[in-house]
Each structure stands twice: as C-alpha cells, then as structure tokens.
Design an enzyme around this catalytic site. Structure first.
Site, PDB file in Angstrom:
ATOM      1  N   LYS A   1       0.843  -1.213   0.000  1.00 63.41           N
ATOM      2  CA  LYS A   1       0.000   0.000   0.000  1.00 63.41           C
ATOM      3  C   LYS A   1       0.871   1.253   0.000  1.00 63.41           C
ATOM      4  O   LYS A   1       2.010   1.235   0.471  1.00 63.41           O
ATOM      5  CB  LYS A   1      -0.937   0.027   1.212  1.00 63.41           C
ATOM      6  CG  LYS A   1      -0.264   0.026   2.598  1.00 63.41           C
ATOM      7  CD  LYS A   1       0.145   1.373   3.146  1.00 63.41           C
ATOM      8  CE  LYS A   1       0.811   1.263   4.508  1.00 63.41           C
ATOM      9  NZ  LYS A   1       1.570   2.440   4.907  1.00 63.41           N
TER      10      LYS A   1
ATOM     11  N   GLY B   1       7.320   0.913   5.174  1.00 63.59           N
ATOM     12  CA  GLY B   1       6.145   1.782   5.188  1.00 63.59           C
ATOM     13  C   GLY B   1       5.138   1.395   4.119  1.00 63.59           C
ATOM     14  O   GLY B   1       4.255   2.176   3.758  1.00 63.59           O
ATOM     15  N   MET B   2       5.261   0.153   3.590  1.00 66.17           N
ATOM     16  CA  MET B   2       4.335  -0.296   2.543  1.00 66.17           C
ATOM     17  C   MET B   2       3.508  -1.505   2.981  1.00 66.17           C
ATOM     18  O   MET B   2       2.944  -2.227   2.164  1.00 66.17           O
ATOM     19  CB  MET B   2       5.102  -0.602   1.262  1.00 66.17           C
ATOM     20  CG  MET B   2       5.808   0.638   0.722  1.00 66.17           C
ATOM     21  SD  MET B   2       6.346   0.440  -0.960  1.00 66.17           S
ATOM     22  CE  MET B   2       4.819   0.690  -1.877  1.00 66.17           C
ATOM     23  N   ALA B   3       3.477  -1.745   4.298  1.00 66.94           N
ATOM     24  CA  ALA B   3       2.626  -2.794   4.889  1.00 66.94           C
ATOM     25  C   ALA B   3       3.015  -4.216   4.486  1.00 66.94           C
ATOM     26  O   ALA B   3       2.153  -5.068   4.318  1.00 66.94           O
ATOM     27  CB  ALA B   3       1.152  -2.528   4.571  1.00 66.94           C
TER      28      ALA B   3
ATOM     29  N   GLY C   1       4.607  -6.740   6.153  1.00 67.28           N
ATOM     30  CA  GLY C   1       4.248  -7.793   7.115  1.00 67.28           C
ATOM     31  C   GLY C   1       2.738  -7.982   7.152  1.00 67.28           C
ATOM     32  O   GLY C   1       2.236  -9.119   7.184  1.00 67.28           O
TER      33      GLY C   1
ATOM     34  N   ASP D   1      -3.002  -2.268   9.309  1.00 62.91           N
ATOM     35  CA  ASP D   1      -3.012  -2.252   7.838  1.00 62.91           C
ATOM     36  C   ASP D   1      -3.511  -3.557   7.228  1.00 62.91           C
ATOM     37  O   ASP D   1      -3.687  -3.645   6.010  1.00 62.91           O
ATOM     38  CB  ASP D   1      -1.594  -2.004   7.298  1.00 62.91           C
ATOM     39  CG  ASP D   1      -1.076  -0.618   7.617  1.00 62.91           C
ATOM     40  OD1 ASP D   1      -1.888   0.281   7.904  1.00 62.91           O
ATOM     41  OD2 ASP D   1       0.156  -0.424   7.576  1.00 62.91           O
TER      42      ASP D   1
HETATM   43  P1  ATP Z   1       3.693  -0.660   7.961  1.00 63.27           P
HETATM   44  O1  ATP Z   1       3.736   0.032   6.649  1.00 63.27           O
HETATM   45  O2  ATP Z   1       2.472  -1.559   8.114  1.00 63.27           O
HETATM   46  O3  ATP Z   1       3.940   0.206   9.154  1.00 63.27           O
HETATM   47  P2  ATP Z   1       6.252  -1.662   7.250  1.00 63.27           P
HETATM   48  O4  ATP Z   1       5.995  -1.965   5.806  1.00 63.27           O
HETATM   49  O5  ATP Z   1       6.975  -0.406   7.581  1.00 63.27           O
HETATM   50  O6  ATP Z   1       4.883  -1.727   8.021  1.00 63.27           O
HETATM   51  P3  ATP Z   1       6.986  -4.379   7.653  1.00 63.27           P
HETATM   52  O7  ATP Z   1       7.652  -4.772   6.370  1.00 63.27           O
HETATM   53  O8  ATP Z   1       5.613  -4.863   7.887  1.00 63.27           O
HETATM   54  O9  ATP Z   1       7.065  -2.823   7.878  1.00 63.27           O
HETATM   55  O10 ATP Z   1       7.969  -4.860   8.817  1.00 63.27           O
HETATM   56  C1  ATP Z   1       8.033  -4.296  10.096  1.00 63.27           C
HETATM   57  C2  ATP Z   1       8.774  -5.280  11.006  1.00 63.27           C
HETATM   58  O11 ATP Z   1       7.918  -6.393  11.220  1.00 63.27           O
HETATM   59  C3  ATP Z   1      10.035  -5.835  10.365  1.00 63.27           C
HETATM   60  O12 ATP Z   1      11.149  -5.109  10.777  1.00 63.27           O
HETATM   61  C4  ATP Z   1      10.065  -7.273  10.816  1.00 63.27           C
HETATM   62  O13 ATP Z   1      10.937  -7.425  11.917  1.00 63.27           O
HETATM   63  C5  ATP Z   1       8.663  -7.590  11.313  1.00 63.27           C
HETATM   64  N1  ATP Z   1       7.926  -8.624  10.529  1.00 63.27           N
HETATM   65  C6  ATP Z   1       7.171  -9.590  11.051  1.00 63.27           C
HETATM   66  N2  ATP Z   1       6.619 -10.343  10.092  1.00 63.27           N
HETATM   67  C7  ATP Z   1       7.020  -9.863   8.917  1.00 63.27           C
HETATM   68  C8  ATP Z   1       6.770 -10.231   7.569  1.00 63.27           C
HETATM   69  N3  ATP Z   1       6.003 -11.283   7.242  1.00 63.27           N
HETATM   70  N4  ATP Z   1       7.326  -9.482   6.597  1.00 63.27           N
HETATM   71  C9  ATP Z   1       8.087  -8.410   6.929  1.00 63.27           C
HETATM   72  N5  ATP Z   1       8.381  -8.046   8.189  1.00 63.27           N
HETATM   73  C10 ATP Z   1       7.848  -8.744   9.182  1.00 63.27           C
END
Ligand code: ATP
Length: 320
Positions: free
Chosen positions: A24, A116-118, A120, A154
C-alpha cells in the site's frame, strides 16, 4: 492427489495454495493525537499497488515460516512473523488445530521490509485468504476482515485492496471511487525504519514546534474520482513525512531526485523510508525509474500501478 497418514488414517492432502497480495501507499495520511491505548487516531487514503508478495500455505511435515526474496534476511521466521500470527489467529477463530496436520508458510517478498508499505501486514492477509482456501472454510471476506483487524492496523486494507479511506488506527475502511490506473515509481531505501519510532519522532517534533500537517481529505477523494494524476499529485500529503525525514535526512534528496527525474510529485509512504512518486502515465514512470536508478539516492527502484485488488488466490484451489 497426495495422501498422508494422519492419526493412523490415510488422509487426502490438499494441494498448496498461493496468494498474491499488494503493498500500500498512503496518498493522504493525517495523524491525530496519541490515544489512551498509545495508538494515534488516523485518517488516511490507502491505495493498493502492484508491488506484491506471494505467499504459499501448505500441509507439510515441517511446520513454520520460510522467507525468500527482497529483504528476506531481516524478516523473523519465528512466532513474531505476522504471517505465523495469522495462522494462529485464524485457527483460533475457527476452533481448529494448526499443528495436525502441520502448516508451512513460504513468503516470496517483493515488498520492502520495514518500508512503510505494509509488507508484514500483506503476508498476514495472504495467510488468512490462503488458509481459508486450504482448509475449505466457509468464512466470508467480512469475517476474515474481523480477524485481520486484530492482527494489525493495515491488515484489513491489504486484504481488501483497491483504494479506501481508513480511520481509527487505519483499520476502519470505506472504499473510495478511483476511476483511473495511477502509475508510480517506488524508491527503496538502504535500510528500513521502525514504525513506532517514526510516530515517537512525530510526537517529539510536535512537542517542540509545529511540523506541517496535511489539509482536508475531501479534495483527495475528488481528485481520485476525476482520475487526473496531475490533480492528485498536488494533494499527496503525509504527516509522518517530517518525522521520517528527521530520522533519515537523506530522504529529502531522494524526494527531490524523483521530481527532478520527471515525477509529478513524491511522498514518503506511511512511516517510510520508501518514497513513492506519482507519474503521468506508464511510459513516464519507466523514464523516471531509469533516471532515479542512476541518481544513486536509493537502493532499488521499481515501477508499480494502482489500484489493484487485495489478497487473491493465484495457485491451488479457491475456497468453495
Ligand atoms: P507498515 O507500513 O504496516 O507500518 P512496514 O511496511 O513499515 O509496516 P513491515 O515490512 O511490515 O514494515 O515490517 C516491520 C517489522 O515487522 C520488520 O522489521 C520485521 O521485523 C517484522 N515482521 C514480522 N513479520 C514480517 C513479515 N512477514 N514481513 C516483513 N516483516 C515482518
């Protein structure tokens, strides 16, 4: 069809199910004050992008999570992986044991980790859809969305996809009319940023001064309805951008480089550090991507379009 011995009985093993799930970008992200529960009240417009992860769920002798692809080394494979938490949450929701037969999840990452693209959240949403199909559960999308919202703010959006207005922690969604395919260039930074740290930094900046705040959301919704990328470009805004830049000052240079390369506008996506650049059309996006890749301001550059659908089965069998 494979069979295996289960509790002394020969059972049919369902084929693995693969789900494609979008990332996202926040076109508009207004952050309110911190609530009693520590979360901030948000008003955001999400768009689901064609930069995706693919997640396979299968019955296997060895349970657990395996991660391959973009940033795989930084993703935990134990119980803190959001995809594994989704296995546990769905099993609990439907009163089913996920240890007999055992479940294995393989995640092919295309979405930057901690970007920051969701990413996880996307894997968690994919597991909900994949397991519902593997287990042939009769659960509708609304019921899955209920489980999704307990897993993270998210998760409901990447389950649903498209374009939506999110309120609360971002988990209460209203679909938004978006007539047009928008074309984006995505710049991955060299390292991720922790979402809680970016919110803390925003609180600190707000305690000390008055960092910029986004305007009203209505003009963004009108621009989406009109389908004009030029109109939308003028309205992209993210209250977390100043905090992300404060923690990672190099993002200022990345944002400038994208616009200098010909993008209509750039924004930090969510809590960053990934930057998303809106372009006039698909050809312009390819040109901007090539120039940005040569500018040396980021680790990787990708093109993407949106809106795209939420988590969808692409291999194996759909749930009945
Ligand atoms: P958001 O945009 O929802 O705030 P994000 O994209 O910045 O999240 P994610 O890639 O979701 O961040 O990862 C955040 C942290 O979650 C990572 O540093 C990792 O340690 C942890 N994590 C747990 N499960 C996962 C997964 N399946 N994929 C990526 N990171 C994961």
């Amino acid at each position: 069809m494979r069979t295996r011995r289960l509790l002394g009985v020969l059972a049919v093993v369902p084929p693995p199910v693969t789900v494609r799930v979008p990332s996202k970008v926040n076109l508009h992200l207004a952050v309110g004050e911190a609530r009693q529960d520590g979360f901030h009240e948000l008003s955001t417009v999400f768009q689901a992008l064609s930069l995706t992860d693919e997640v396979t769920v299968a019955v296997a002798d060895e349970p657990g999570v395996e991660v391959i692809g973009e940033g795989a080394a930084e993703v935990p494979t134990g119980p803190s992986n959001l995809a594994w938490q989704a296995v546990q949450a769905l099993a609990e929701h439907v009163g089913r044991d996920h240890t007999e037969p055992k479940i294995r999840v393989v995640i092919r990452k295309g979405i930057p980790v901690a970007g920051g693209m969701a990413g996880g959240s996307a894997d968690a949403a994919a597991v909900l859809v994949g397991l519902a199909s593997l287990w042939r559960l009769e659960v509708g999308r609304d019921e899955l969305a209920g489980v999704a919202s307990k897993l993270g703010s998210d998760v409901p959006f990447v389950l649903q996809g498209g374009t939506a207005l999110g309120t609360g922690r971002g988990e209460r969604l209203i679909p938004v009319l978006s007539r047009h395919q928008f074309h984006w260039v995505i710049a991955f930074d060299r390292r991720g940023l922790s979402t809680p740290k970016v919110f803390e930094e925003l609180d600190r900046l707000r305690a000390e001064g008055d960092p910029p705040r986004v305007g009203a959301v209505e003009p963004v919704l009108e621009a989406l309805a009109s389908g004009d990328p030029r109109q939308l470009a003028l309205l992209l805004g993210n209250d977390l951008q100043s905090a992300a830049i404060s923690l990672r000052p190099g993002l200022r240079r990345t944002l400038r480089a994208g616009v200098n390369a010909g993008a209509l506008a750039g924004t930090v996506s969510g809590s960053g550090p990934t930057c998303a650049f809106l372009c006039t059309d698909a050809e312009a996006a390819l040109r901007v991507a090539a120039e940005l890749a040569g500018a040396g301001v980021c680790r990787t550059v990708r093109v993407a379009h949106g809106p795209v659908p939420g988590a969808r089965v692409i291999g194996g069998e759909e749930a009945p």
